[in-house]
Design an enzyme around this catalytic site. Structure first.
Site, PDB file in Angstrom:
ATOM      1  N   HIS A  15       0.872  -1.031   0.188  1.00 50.68           N
ATOM      2  CA  HIS A  15       0.126  -0.302  -0.282  1.00 50.68           C
ATOM      3  C   HIS A  15       1.419   1.309   0.130  1.00 50.68           C
ATOM      4  O   HIS A  15       1.403   2.131   0.874  1.00 50.68           O
ATOM      5  CB  HIS A  15      -0.926  -0.230   1.413  1.00 50.68           C
ATOM      6  CG  HIS A  15      -2.127   1.261   1.669  1.00 50.68           C
ATOM      7  ND1 HIS A  15      -3.336   1.193   1.338  1.00 50.68           N
ATOM      8  CD2 HIS A  15      -1.796   2.476   0.827  1.00 50.68           C
ATOM      9  CE1 HIS A  15      -3.790   2.085   1.350  1.00 50.68           C
ATOM     10  NE2 HIS A  15      -2.645   2.677   1.178  1.00 50.68           N
ATOM     11  N   HIS A  17       1.380   5.199  -2.073  1.00 48.66           N
ATOM     12  CA  HIS A  17       1.320   6.836  -2.199  1.00 48.66           C
ATOM     13  C   HIS A  17       2.525   7.269  -3.386  1.00 48.66           C
ATOM     14  O   HIS A  17       3.654   7.833  -2.294  1.00 48.66           O
ATOM     15  CB  HIS A  17       0.784   7.868  -1.834  1.00 48.66           C
ATOM     16  CG  HIS A  17      -0.470   6.893  -0.842  1.00 48.66           C
ATOM     17  ND1 HIS A  17      -1.971   6.989  -1.444  1.00 48.66           N
ATOM     18  CD2 HIS A  17      -0.990   6.597  -0.040  1.00 48.66           C
ATOM     19  CE1 HIS A  17      -2.908   7.039  -1.007  1.00 48.66           C
ATOM     20  NE2 HIS A  17      -2.113   6.249   0.140  1.00 48.66           N
ATOM     21  N   LYS A 101      -9.018  -0.276  -5.672  1.00 47.98           N
ATOM     22  CA  LYS A 101      -8.805   0.165  -4.809  1.00 47.98           C
ATOM     23  C   LYS A 101     -10.530   0.828  -4.621  1.00 47.98           C
ATOM     24  O   LYS A 101     -10.730   1.744  -5.254  1.00 47.98           O
ATOM     25  CB  LYS A 101      -7.499   1.595  -4.848  1.00 47.98           C
ATOM     26  CG  LYS A 101      -8.299   2.928  -2.650  1.00 47.98           C
ATOM     27  CD  LYS A 101      -7.834   1.959  -1.972  1.00 47.98           C
ATOM     28  CE  LYS A 101      -7.825   2.523  -1.241  1.00 47.98           C
ATOM     29  NZ  LYS A 101      -6.607   3.360  -0.655  1.00 47.98           N
ATOM     30  N   HIS A 138     -10.909   0.937   1.600  1.00 50.33           N
ATOM     31  CA  HIS A 138     -10.322   2.353   2.204  1.00 50.33           C
ATOM     32  C   HIS A 138     -11.858   1.825   3.761  1.00 50.33           C
ATOM     33  O   HIS A 138     -12.545   2.335   3.023  1.00 50.33           O
ATOM     34  CB  HIS A 138      -9.932   3.108   1.701  1.00 50.33           C
ATOM     35  CG  HIS A 138      -9.617   4.481   3.249  1.00 50.33           C
ATOM     36  ND1 HIS A 138      -8.679   5.443   2.844  1.00 50.33           N
ATOM     37  CD2 HIS A 138     -11.275   5.504   3.870  1.00 50.33           C
ATOM     38  CE1 HIS A 138      -9.347   6.225   4.240  1.00 50.33           C
ATOM     39  NE2 HIS A 138      -9.822   6.097   4.362  1.00 50.33           N
ATOM     40  N   HIS A 176      -5.006  -0.748   5.800  1.00 44.60           N
ATOM     41  CA  HIS A 176      -4.535   0.370   6.985  1.00 44.60           C
ATOM     42  C   HIS A 176      -5.719   0.108   7.816  1.00 44.60           C
ATOM     43  O   HIS A 176      -6.215   1.050   8.567  1.00 44.60           O
ATOM     44  CB  HIS A 176      -3.897   1.935   6.358  1.00 44.60           C
ATOM     45  CG  HIS A 176      -5.250   2.113   5.521  1.00 44.60           C
ATOM     46  ND1 HIS A 176      -6.615   2.302   5.721  1.00 44.60           N
ATOM     47  CD2 HIS A 176      -5.084   3.229   4.546  1.00 44.60           C
ATOM     48  CE1 HIS A 176      -6.976   3.157   5.366  1.00 44.60           C
ATOM     49  NE2 HIS A 176      -6.451   3.294   4.107  1.00 44.60           N
ATOM     50  N   ASP A 249       1.096   2.841   3.871  1.00 38.18           N
ATOM     51  CA  ASP A 249      -0.159   3.947   3.421  1.00 38.18           C
ATOM     52  C   ASP A 249       1.007   5.855   3.137  1.00 38.18           C
ATOM     53  O   ASP A 249       1.125   6.163   3.893  1.00 38.18           O
ATOM     54  CB  ASP A 249      -1.016   3.706   4.075  1.00 38.18           C
ATOM     55  CG  ASP A 249      -1.902   4.864   4.100  1.00 38.18           C
ATOM     56  OD1 ASP A 249      -1.911   4.998   2.558  1.00 38.18           O
ATOM     57  OD2 ASP A 249      -2.662   5.214   4.813  1.00 38.18           O
TER      58      ASP A 249
HETATM   59  O1  DOR Z   1      -3.300   9.297   5.558  1.00 36.33           O
HETATM   60  C1  DOR Z   1      -4.028   9.478   4.345  1.00 36.33           C
HETATM   61  N1  DOR Z   1      -3.175   9.404   2.814  1.00 36.33           N
HETATM   62  N2  DOR Z   1      -4.787   8.307   4.257  1.00 36.33           N
HETATM   63  C2  DOR Z   1      -5.792   7.594   2.647  1.00 36.33           C
HETATM   64  O2  DOR Z   1      -6.188   7.690   2.567  1.00 36.33           O
HETATM   65  C3  DOR Z   1      -4.785   8.499   1.414  1.00 36.33           C
HETATM   66  C4  DOR Z   1      -3.416   9.281   2.128  1.00 36.33           C
HETATM   67  C5  DOR Z   1      -3.195   9.762   0.811  1.00 36.33           C
HETATM   68  O3  DOR Z   1      -3.219   9.655  -0.456  1.00 36.33           O
HETATM   69  O4  DOR Z   1      -2.649  11.526   0.995  1.00 36.33           O
HETATM   70 ZN    ZN Z   2      -3.302   4.841   1.135  1.00 42.90          ZN
END
Ligand code: DOR
Ligand code: ZN
Length: 349
Positions: A15, A17, A101, A138, A176, A249
């Site tokens: 997971h 970003h 997702k 999520h 998460h 995450d």
């Molecule tokens: O804390 C988070 N940041 N939770 C999420 O679900 C998305 C993520 C983000 O993309 O910044």
């Molecule tokens: Zn995430």
């Protein structure tokens, strides 16, 4: 006394970003140094909605990878109410898209295009079940009358139970997971239901948000919970149960976007993406359980081969910089200005 050196099969991040453009180029080496592969979240603006978007994004990620580094991005689609069974079939056929997702509309960063009514996606879930494409959740409700700290537990009651029962062969990951209720649900669910655990939810409880004042860099979604929940997450992570695996995450945001009157959700952990887990497992006396959690359970769930390379960690404290570059701006990483107890011995440039 646990060992001071730990060699494990190269882990994967289930997971992550990575963002796009300059931010992508800034953060990708942190992940690629540690992890062989990562499930790349699709919450870009606009989101990654179909196979063409996913293949283009994959190309940009590979183009951003410094020469000589190996890393495999595992792409995902962003579920919207306009996603069709044909979209997910085409994605699966590409062999580069590994999951879809679900974001509840309005739940978090760039979730404006998310789903308002899960039942509208049932035909897509039917197709995903048939072709073996996992659904990543999520798992929060966004109703204004539900307490923020209860969003995950209410999601399980109202939605997850139905999904698990209505699509008995659909692979589902509660991303998460942050609560004892989530851990208990996944532990006793039918086969094919799993969860990822972040390092920050293993290491922080909700006191971290208010330590000496308001701490925007400890704010993420789902928000960190009470200590009893953190303990349940640690027990799950160190249990050896293959339903639980690593998903950082890691979510980079500009410092100015976090330190704001309405700060963004997300904690950046990729700079220490495996070291923070080593610290958490070590503190629980379970460092011997780290490899299965970080390197075996994820690929086994996704039906992929385990990595054959290894990485080595040493018990050697190092100081995290106050800031790291994020394109033209800066981000504040987890533990900024403080130490982390385990260090990665670098093998990739
Ligand atoms: O804390 C988070 N940041 N939770 C999420 O679900 C998305 C993520 C983000 O993309 O910044
Ligand atoms: Zn995430």
């Amino acid at each position: 006394m646990s060992p001071d050196t730990l060699t494990l099969a190269r882990p994967d991040d289930w997971h992550l970003h990575l963002r796009d453009g300059d931010s992508l180029a800034a953060v990708l080496p942190d992940t690629a140094r540690r992890f062989g592969r990562a499930i790349v979240m699709p919450n870009l603006l606009p989101p990654v909605r179909n196979v063409d978007d996913a293949m283009a994004y994959r190309g940009r990620i590979l183009a951003s990878l410094p020469a000589g580094m190996r890393f495999e991005p595992l792409m995902t689609l962003y579920l919207t109410e306009a996603t069709t069974p044909a979209d997910v079939r085409a994605a699966k056929a590409s062999t580069h898209v590994h999951a879809v997702k679900y974001y509840p509309a309005g739940a978090t960063t760039n979730s404006q295009s998310g789903v308002t009514d899960l039942a509208r996606c049932d035909a897509v879930f039917e197709a995903m079940q048939e072709i073996g494409l996992p659904l990543l959740l999520h798992g929060e409700v966004t109703d204004a009358d539900v307490d923020v700290f209860d969003r995950e537990a209410v999601f399980i009651e109202r939605h997850l139970q139905r999904l698990v029962d209505a699509f008995p062969r659909l692979k589902i990951v509660l991303e998460h997971v942050t609560t004892r209720e989530g851990v208990d649900f996944v532990t006793s669910a039918r086969p094919g239901v799993a969860a990822t655990l972040t390092a920050h939810h293993l290491l922080l409880n909700r006191n971290a948000l208010f330590r000496g004042g308001l701490r925007p860099h400890a704010y993420c979604l789902p928000v960190v919970k009470r200590e009893r929940h953190r303990q349940a997450l640690m027990d799950a992570a160190t249990s050896g149960n293959p339903r639980f695996f690593l998903g950082t995450d890691s979510a980079p945001h500009a410092k100015s976007a976090k330190e704001s009157g309405c700060g963004c959700a997300g904690i950046y952990t990729a700079h220490a993406g495996i070291e923070l887990y080593a610290e958490a497992f070590d503190a629980a006396g379970a460092i011997d359980r780290l490899e299965a959690f970080a390197s075996f359970h994820g690929p086994d769930f996704y039906g992929l081969a385990r990595n054959t390379e290894t990485i080595t960690l040493t018990r050697q404290p190092w100081q995290v910089p106050d800031e790291l570059p994020l394109g033209a701006v800066a981000l504040v990483p987890m533990r900024a200005g403080e130490t982390i107890g385990w260090r990665l011995q670098d093998t990739q440039a």
